[in-house]
Design a protein around this motif. Structure first.
Motif, PDB file in Angstrom:
ATOM      1  N   ILE A   7       0.744  -1.241   0.159  1.00  0.00           N
ATOM      2  CA  ILE A   7      -0.166  -0.046  -0.087  1.00  0.00           C
ATOM      3  C   ILE A   7       0.906   1.467  -0.163  1.00  0.00           C
ATOM      4  O   ILE A   7       1.778   1.302   0.653  1.00  0.00           O
ATOM      5  CB  ILE A   7      -0.987   0.078   1.170  1.00  0.00           C
ATOM      6  CG1 ILE A   7      -1.832  -1.147   1.400  1.00  0.00           C
ATOM      7  CG2 ILE A   7      -1.697   1.163   1.124  1.00  0.00           C
ATOM      8  CD1 ILE A   7      -2.576  -1.419   2.572  1.00  0.00           C
ATOM      9  N   GLY A   8       0.607   2.095  -0.775  1.00  0.00           N
ATOM     10  CA  GLY A   8       1.123   3.473  -0.858  1.00  0.00           C
ATOM     11  C   GLY A   8       0.034   4.645  -0.735  1.00  0.00           C
ATOM     12  O   GLY A   8      -0.995   4.473  -1.186  1.00  0.00           O
ATOM     13  N   GLU A 156       5.993   6.096   0.076  1.00  0.00           N
ATOM     14  CA  GLU A 156       6.513   5.079  -0.437  1.00  0.00           C
ATOM     15  C   GLU A 156       5.632   3.905  -0.536  1.00  0.00           C
ATOM     16  O   GLU A 156       4.877   3.745   0.634  1.00  0.00           O
ATOM     17  CB  GLU A 156       7.815   4.588  -0.084  1.00  0.00           C
ATOM     18  CG  GLU A 156       9.104   5.627  -0.278  1.00  0.00           C
ATOM     19  CD  GLU A 156       9.482   5.625  -1.888  1.00  0.00           C
ATOM     20  OE1 GLU A 156       9.747   4.574  -2.423  1.00  0.00           O
ATOM     21  OE2 GLU A 156       9.407   6.684  -2.492  1.00  0.00           O
ATOM     22  N   ASN A 196      -3.345   3.766  -2.781  1.00  0.00           N
ATOM     23  CA  ASN A 196      -3.171   2.921  -3.762  1.00  0.00           C
ATOM     24  C   ASN A 196      -2.540   1.414  -3.304  1.00  0.00           C
ATOM     25  O   ASN A 196      -1.894   1.168  -2.170  1.00  0.00           O
ATOM     26  CB  ASN A 196      -1.702   3.567  -4.497  1.00  0.00           C
ATOM     27  CG  ASN A 196      -1.883   4.797  -5.177  1.00  0.00           C
ATOM     28  OD1 ASN A 196      -2.536   4.819  -6.137  1.00  0.00           O
ATOM     29  ND2 ASN A 196      -1.743   5.732  -4.248  1.00  0.00           N
TER      30      ASN A 196
HETATM   31  P1  ADP Z   1       0.995   7.050 -10.465  1.00  0.00           P
HETATM   32  O1  ADP Z   1       2.058   7.169 -11.388  1.00  0.00           O
HETATM   33  O2  ADP Z   1      -0.142   6.251 -10.687  1.00  0.00           O
HETATM   34  O3  ADP Z   1       0.491   8.425  -9.740  1.00  0.00           O
HETATM   35  P2  ADP Z   1       2.988   6.824  -8.399  1.00  0.00           P
HETATM   36  O4  ADP Z   1       4.100   5.862  -8.740  1.00  0.00           O
HETATM   37  O5  ADP Z   1       3.235   8.138  -8.513  1.00  0.00           O
HETATM   38  O6  ADP Z   1       1.826   6.234  -9.250  1.00  0.00           O
HETATM   39  O7  ADP Z   1       2.734   6.362  -7.002  1.00  0.00           O
HETATM   40  C1  ADP Z   1       1.513   6.850  -6.239  1.00  0.00           C
HETATM   41  C2  ADP Z   1       1.352   6.115  -5.173  1.00  0.00           C
HETATM   42  O8  ADP Z   1       1.027   4.747  -5.239  1.00  0.00           O
HETATM   43  C3  ADP Z   1       2.473   6.328  -4.104  1.00  0.00           C
HETATM   44  O9  ADP Z   1       1.953   6.393  -2.776  1.00  0.00           O
HETATM   45  C4  ADP Z   1       3.090   4.876  -4.366  1.00  0.00           C
HETATM   46  O10 ADP Z   1       3.707   4.603  -2.937  1.00  0.00           O
HETATM   47  C5  ADP Z   1       1.999   4.087  -4.393  1.00  0.00           C
HETATM   48  N1  ADP Z   1       2.384   2.998  -5.364  1.00  0.00           N
HETATM   49  C6  ADP Z   1       2.872   2.700  -6.443  1.00  0.00           C
HETATM   50  N2  ADP Z   1       2.981   1.481  -7.162  1.00  0.00           N
HETATM   51  C7  ADP Z   1       2.372   0.806  -6.396  1.00  0.00           C
HETATM   52  C8  ADP Z   1       2.018  -0.421  -6.286  1.00  0.00           C
HETATM   53  N3  ADP Z   1       2.215  -1.430  -7.290  1.00  0.00           N
HETATM   54  N4  ADP Z   1       1.148  -0.778  -5.283  1.00  0.00           N
HETATM   55  C9  ADP Z   1       0.690  -0.202  -4.205  1.00  0.00           C
HETATM   56  N5  ADP Z   1       1.125   1.201  -4.265  1.00  0.00           N
HETATM   57  C10 ADP Z   1       1.817   1.703  -5.114  1.00  0.00           C
END
Ligand code: ADP
Ligand code: ZN
Ligand code: MG
Length: 476
Positions: A7-8, A156, A196
């Motif tokens: 989870i992020g 993260e 996320n």
């Molecule tokens: P996006 O490009 O979709 O905005 P980001 O990489 O900017 O994605 O990340 C947005 C959020 O999602 C962050 O809090 C990150 O930690 C989280 N996140 C990114 N990839 C994943 C994943 N595969 N599973 C869960 N959380 C994720």
């Protein structure tokens, strides 16, 4: 197959500035629709935004509080999309160069402390609000919120359970409230959170495909929505399916997440540097100045409460959860209250009475000095611990000093032995059967005798003397 959740979180926090981020309009909550707007925040052509310095300072303050590096140079970008609550057709945000990067917060769940990384904190403007409910066939737009400064805190993907996610948001909420940059009101939307989440086989390094959940405006909903979504994703895997990258909406009434739209990619937004705004330059002197004004943070204060006041961890945690509570406690101790006694009264009686009226500690009807005054009366034997409870309630109701209440109501403890002895004799004389049973070994009856004496003295007899006399007379 064993799966684990990843989870992020992305947390949006409205900053407590008095005016909006690029204009002078008020940010006050709850005014009539569109009364706090001007050509800048309703996106009229030809106007120019002017940066609110306080908003930048608040983000830097937050960055420092959560161990981030502060960028010497950061920039605003336009995030282009169409929606009726966004009159300019783009949101001014930060993209490649956010104000803060790479921090962390520590959270503790079930006794285990884990460090959650923070990717970035950036500054952006809030959108307005579409209103669809109770408006018949029409929809309305309220732009009071448009242009309110928001900071977005991105974690993260370090969080591993719904419980950790809720704890993480709680921790950040406590911090932003401590440092006075956001009121943390989730119901009113000043603190919002998108989650996320993905699942992957335990041991796998690569992240799975994620979904993003919106619309969780309480800690309970964060936990519930994530719990539901993790189960859903695991079920999809177990049935041989695949997760689709999408945005999902939490429906609190039905307790499910539902597909809302397919997830847009960054390039869909056509980000580009905003030509109307200068880059933000932050020099060391400014950072040092903000650092020097930073208050003691919750974790540090909690540790200090444990070491300085010898409080159990549990007490220290509760007392430092809010800055006003911690301040109240320290004021009572400074006025002579013994720390553990102050803590017990605060966490017990005081919280109970405040909760009954749904009040916060800064709405308490008496001052911390007055609690210290009450404790002194117990300490020097003027009143018993039992009577103290009555006095406490009266103090809470009226705001009067404990000493005045004790005098007024004649609650001074009876400590004169002869007086008490007469009553003890009377009680024993009137309960011959109980006396016999006690002497035959029914030790529980001690409580009965004490109770009778307290009843006759309206709780004022000094319990120590009562017990001594009873023992002497019953056991010889
Ligand atoms: P996006 O490009 O979709 O905005 P980001 O990489 O900017 O994605 O990340 C947005 C959020 O999602 C962050 O809090 C990150 O930690 C989280 N996140 C990114 N990839 C994943 C994943 N595969 N599973 C869960 N959380 C994720
Ligand atoms: Zn305005
Ligand atoms: Mg992103």
């Amino acid at each position: 197959m064993q799966y684990e959740a990843v989870i992020g979180l992305e947390i949006h926090a409205q900053l407590l500035t008095e005016s909006k981020i690029f204009c002078g309009c008020s940010t006050k909550f709850g005014s009539g629709p569109n009364t706090q707007t001007c050509p800048v925040c309703i996106g009229m052509p030809g106007v120019l935004p002017v940066m609110n310095r306080k908003a930048v300072e608040y983000v830097i303050r937050t960055g420092l509080a959560v161990n981030c590096g502060i960028s010497p140079l950061s920039r605003f970008a336009r995030k282009n999309y169409f929606y009726p609550d966004l009159p300019k057709g783009y949101q001014i945000s930060q993209y490649e160069l956010p104000l803060c990067e790479q921090g962390f917060v520590d959270i503790t769940v079930n006794g285990e402390t884990r460090r959650i990384g923070l990717t970035r904190i950036h500054l952006e403007e809030d959108a307005g609000k579409n209103i669809h409910e109770g408006t018949g066939n029409q929809s309305f737009v309220d732009l009071n919120r448009a242009g309110t400064p928001l900071m977005e805190i991105v974690s993260e993907p370090d969080i591993r359970s719904p419980q950790e996610a809720a704890e993480f948001v709680k921790k950040l909420r406590t911090i932003v409230r401590y440092i006075g940059v956001c009121d943390g009101n989730m119901e009113q939307g000043s603190l919002r959170c998108d989650a996320n989440v993905s699942v992957r086989p335990v041991g796998q390094k690569e992240l799975g495909t994620k979904t993003e959940i919106k619309n969780m405006n309480s800690f309970r909903f964060i936990e519930k929505a994530l719990d539901y979504e993790i189960r859903r994703q695991m079920k999809v895997f177990n049935e041989g399916g695949r997760i689709v990258q999408e945005t999902r909406l939490w429906d609190p009434n039905r307790g499910v997440t539902e597909s809302m739209r397919s997830k847009e990619e960054a390039h869909d937004y056509r980000y580009f540097p905003d030509p109307d705004l200068m880059p933000i330059e932050v020099d060391n002197a400014w950072i040092e100045q903000i650092k020097s004004q930073l208050v003691e943070l919750p974790d540090a204060r909690r540790q200090r409460f444990i070491s300085q006041y010898a409080l159990p961890d549990h007490d220290a945690e509760l007392l430092t959860a809010e800055r006003v509570t911690a301040d109240w406690f320290e004021q009572a101790v400074k006025s002579g209250g013994e720390p553990k006694a102050v803590s017990n009264w605060m966490m017990g009686e005081l919280m109970r009475l405040l909760n009954e009226e749904n009040k916060q500690i800064d709405e308490c009807g008496f001052r911390p000095e007055q609690l210290a005054g009450l404790l002194k009366l117990v300490d020097n034997g003027t009143i018993s611990g039992k009577i103290a409870k009555t006095v406490f309630e009266e103090m809470y109701k009226t705001g009067k000093d404990a000493e005045a209440i004790v005098k007024e109501k004649g609650l001074v403890q009876m400590s004169d032995e002869t007086g008490i002895e007469a009553i003890v004799d009377e009680v024993l004389k009137n309960s011959p059967q109980e006396v016999e049973r006690f002497r035959a070994g029914d030790a529980k009856l001690m409580g009965f005798f004490v109770g009778q004496i307290m009843k006759l003295t309206k709780g004022k007899a000094n319990p120590k003397i009562v017990n001594e006399l009873l023992r002497k007379k019953l056991l010889g």
